[in-house]
Design a protein around this motif. Structure first.
Motif, PDB file in Angstrom:
ATOM      1  N   UNK A 101      32.935  63.041  16.386  1.00 49.12           N
ATOM      2  CA  UNK A 101      31.755  64.057  16.680  1.00 49.12           C
ATOM      3  C   UNK A 101      31.570  65.322  15.344  1.00 49.12           C
ATOM      4  N   UNK A 149      47.218  62.476  18.532  1.00 43.96           N
ATOM      5  CA  UNK A 149      46.997  64.318  18.005  1.00 43.96           C
ATOM      6  C   UNK A 149      47.538  64.899  16.595  1.00 43.96           C
ATOM      7  N   UNK A 169      44.441  64.082  13.600  1.00 45.01           N
ATOM      8  CA  UNK A 169      43.948  64.777  12.449  1.00 45.01           C
ATOM      9  C   UNK A 169      44.137  64.346  10.777  1.00 45.01           C
ATOM     10  N   UNK A 202      34.887  67.050  15.092  1.00 43.80           N
ATOM     11  CA  UNK A 202      36.186  66.652  16.126  1.00 43.80           C
ATOM     12  C   UNK A 202      36.230  65.073  16.440  1.00 43.80           C
ATOM     13  N   UNK A 235      44.125  62.300  23.179  1.00 42.27           N
ATOM     14  CA  UNK A 235      44.540  63.677  22.207  1.00 42.27           C
ATOM     15  C   UNK A 235      43.008  63.951  21.633  1.00 42.27           C
ATOM     16  N   UNK A 236      43.220  65.368  20.604  1.00 46.41           N
ATOM     17  CA  UNK A 236      41.866  65.448  19.732  1.00 46.41           C
ATOM     18  C   UNK A 236      42.896  66.265  18.129  1.00 46.41           C
ATOM     19  N   UNK A 237      41.484  66.251  17.697  1.00 47.52           N
ATOM     20  CA  UNK A 237      41.577  67.609  16.433  1.00 47.52           C
ATOM     21  C   UNK A 237      40.411  67.788  16.166  1.00 47.52           C
ATOM     22  N   UNK A 238      40.176  69.151  15.570  1.00 49.58           N
ATOM     23  CA  UNK A 238      38.977  69.360  15.550  1.00 49.58           C
ATOM     24  C   UNK A 238      38.749  70.415  14.682  1.00 49.58           C
TER      25      UNK A 238
END
Lengths: 133, 133, 133, 133, 133, 133
Positions: free
Chosen positions: F37, F85, F89, F115, F126-129
Motif C-alpha cells: 500500500x 514480519x 520489512x 505498508x 504480518x506487516x511492516x509500515x
C-alpha cells in the motif's frame, strides 16, 4: 450449463439437541452468509439465467423472514435442529416456492437446479442442492 | 444433495521434477488452505451431514501429519511430484480412511462423496473429488 | 512499525436495547470472525512481533469464554448492548490482560498497540484499537 | 475427478437491452474476476491436471483481448447482451479453442470439462461449464 | 479508538486521459466494492459508533447516485480522471455531507474520521481517509 | 490521506531457529500473498497515488527475486529468521529502493509511507509500515 449466483446474509439465535453438538446445545447464534446459485442449460432471450435484481429481492425476502429471530421459537422448526445444512434446505424450498410463484420472473421457468450454500464462519459451511421442477 | 465443508491449512517445502515446472523445480514451499466437503443425500437423525467438530479434528490430524515438513523427504511420496492436485488426492484418501475407521462418528456412514480443495494462493487451487464407499 | 495478526471466530446469541436497533432488539445471534493485530516498532531477538502459536492460543481461549453463549445472560455485560464494537473492546481488554499475565511469552513486552476487529458478516465489521502499556 | 483452477480479471464497459435490466440499460461497466477450472479423471505423467503456468498465460491472453474495451463496440457481440453468464461462455469457448490449439501443452489432451466463473462483485457471479472434447 | 465499517458496491464506465494510463485511456469500466469505516474515541449511549442500518442506507444512496453511469458524462467530474483513489475522495466527501445533514443519526456527531476504500479487483484498491469535523 | 494497494504472491521454503518456533524449526515453506500500500496526502496531476501498472511490475519483480527459493540458502538472510514480519520489512526496503530508483515513475515522489502486508494463510499475516523519504 450456465449459472448465476447471488449473496446476502441473516443473523439468528438457536440451540441444538443431541450430545453430538457439545456446547452448541446451549443457546447461541450465527451469521449465515448465503449464496443461492441458479443453473440452466441455456440462456433466455435476454441472455440471462435469471434476473439478478429479482433474484436478490427474492433472497432478501426469504432471509428477511428468518433474520433477527430465535429459531428455537419458530413453530415450523419445532423438534428440528436448525443446523447449517438444515437451513440450506429450508432456504432452497422457499426459493423454489418463490420461483414457482413467478417472483423470479417468467424467464425463471428455464432454471433446472438451485444450490443454496450457507457459510457459518470463515472455516465452515453447509449446502443443499436440488432440482426446481 | 446436502453438504458440509470445513477449512484448515498446512505449510510445506517441496520441489518438482520435470521441465514443465520451470523454476518450481527448485526447492520452494507453499501454504495450502484446505477445504474438505462431505456430501450425502439425506441428513442423519441429528439433522447433520457430519459432526463438524469431528470433521475439524480429522482434518487437523490429517494436515498435522504433513505440516512443517519437506515433502521431498517423505518416503511415501518418493518419485512423485507433490503437486496441489496430487496432495488433494492424498488428503482425500486419508480422510476416507479416517471415515472408515469411525473417526467421523457413526453418522458418517451416510456420506457419499468427499471433495478436497487446496488453495495454494489467492489465484490458484487444485482439488480431488471421489466416492467414499 | 511491524505487525502480526491472527484470526479465529465465535458464535453467540444476544439482543439489543434501544429503538436505534430496530429488529435487532429481538433475541438473535451472530458469528464473529475476529482478527487480533499486534504492533511494535522492532522485532525481538527471534525476529518476531509475537509468537504466533501463543497468539492463536490466547485468542482461542479468549473467544472460548464467549463462544456458544447467550450474552444477555452474562453478568459482566448486564445493562450493556453487546454490539460488535463493544465486543471488540472486551476482547481487546482480555488480550491485554493475557499479555500482561505473560501468556503471549516474554517477547510480548515489546508490543505497543493491539487492534481487534470483528467481522459480523461479509458486509459489516467493528474494531477497537488501543495501547498495551 | 481432479481439478486445477486459476484466477485473473478484466475491466470493461457495456450496456444491456431489455426492460428486465432496468438502469443497467445505461452504459456502465464491470470488473470481472475470472476463475477457470480444468477437470480430468487422472493426472498426467508429471502429476498435474494442466500446466498452471500455461493455464495462467492462456487466461491472461484470453482476458487481454477483452480488457479495457467497450463491449458494445465489439462486432462479435453485436445484438447480444454481454451479461456475466454470456461472457462466461465466451471465455469458455476461447479457452477450449486455446486448448485445442495446443496452448495449454500436450498434457491438456486429458482435460474433460472446463468451468468458467465470473464474479462481477462481492455478491454476484455467473458461470458456464462444458466439455472440452 | 473504535470503528465500524460497512460494504456495498457500484458499477460504472469511464476512461482516463494521460499516457500513464496506457490502454485504460479507452472507454472501459469497473465494479468498485466499497468499504466505509467510521472511527471515534468513545461509543455513544447505545454502545455504538454509528447506526449500522443508517450507515448502510447512506452508503447505498451515495453509491446509487454513481451506479450504472458513464462517469465521462458526469458534469461534476469534467476534466478529472475518475481513478479509484479519486472516487474514494468523492465518496468520502458525500459521506461527510450526509453525516453533517444528520442522515447518520444524532449519535454520528461523535465520529472523528472516515476512511473509504474501493477495491477495483481482487488485486488492487484505493482509499481516502480524512476527518469529519 | 490517499492510498493505492496492489497484490501478488510468492512461494518459498525456509526453516527457523529458536525454541519458540516449535515444529517450524524444520524445513517447511509458505505461500505469501503480498499487499503493498502506497500513501500520500495529495494526488498527482494525473489524479493518482501511483501508476498501478508500474506498482504491479515493481511488486512482481521484487517478489520474483524471492519466488521458488529456499530462503535458508540466501546469503543476505544468513543468521536471520525469515519470519513473515521480517520478510515484510525486506519487501518494504526493496520497494523503497525501487521507488528511489524511479521505477514507480516520476509521480512517485509524492509517496509518503508504504505498508507491506504478507498473508501466510487464511488466519495469519504480518506487516511492516514505514516512511519512504
Amino acid at each position: 450449463m450456465y449459472s448465476v449466483s447471488v449473496r446476502d446474509h441473516f443473523m439468528i439465535a438457536h440451540s441444538f439437541r443431541g450430545a453430538v453438538f457439545g456446547p452448541a446445545q446451549q443457546l447461541h447464534g450465527a451469521t449465515y452468509v448465503v449464496d443461492v446459485e441458479f443453473r440452466r442449460a441455456d440462456l433466455d432471450a435476454d441472455g440471462i439465467v435469471v434476473d439478478i435484481g429479482r433474484a436478490c429481492e427474492v433472497l432478501k425476502a426469504t432471509l428477511g423472514a428468518l433474520n433477527f429471530r430465535n429459531l428455537d421459537e419458530v413453530p415450523e422448526f419445532a423438534g428440528k435442529n436448525t443446523t447449517t445444512e438444515f437451513l440450506a434446505k429450508v432456504i432452497f424450498d422457499r426459493t423454489v416456492a418463490a420461483a414457482r410463484a413467478g417472483l423470479l420472473g417468467p424467464g425463471a421457468d428455464g432454471i433446472e437446479t438451485i444450490k443454496v450454500t450457507l457459510a457459518e464462519s470463515h472455516v465452515a459451511s453447509g449446502s443443499y442442492e436440488g432440482r426446481l421442477a
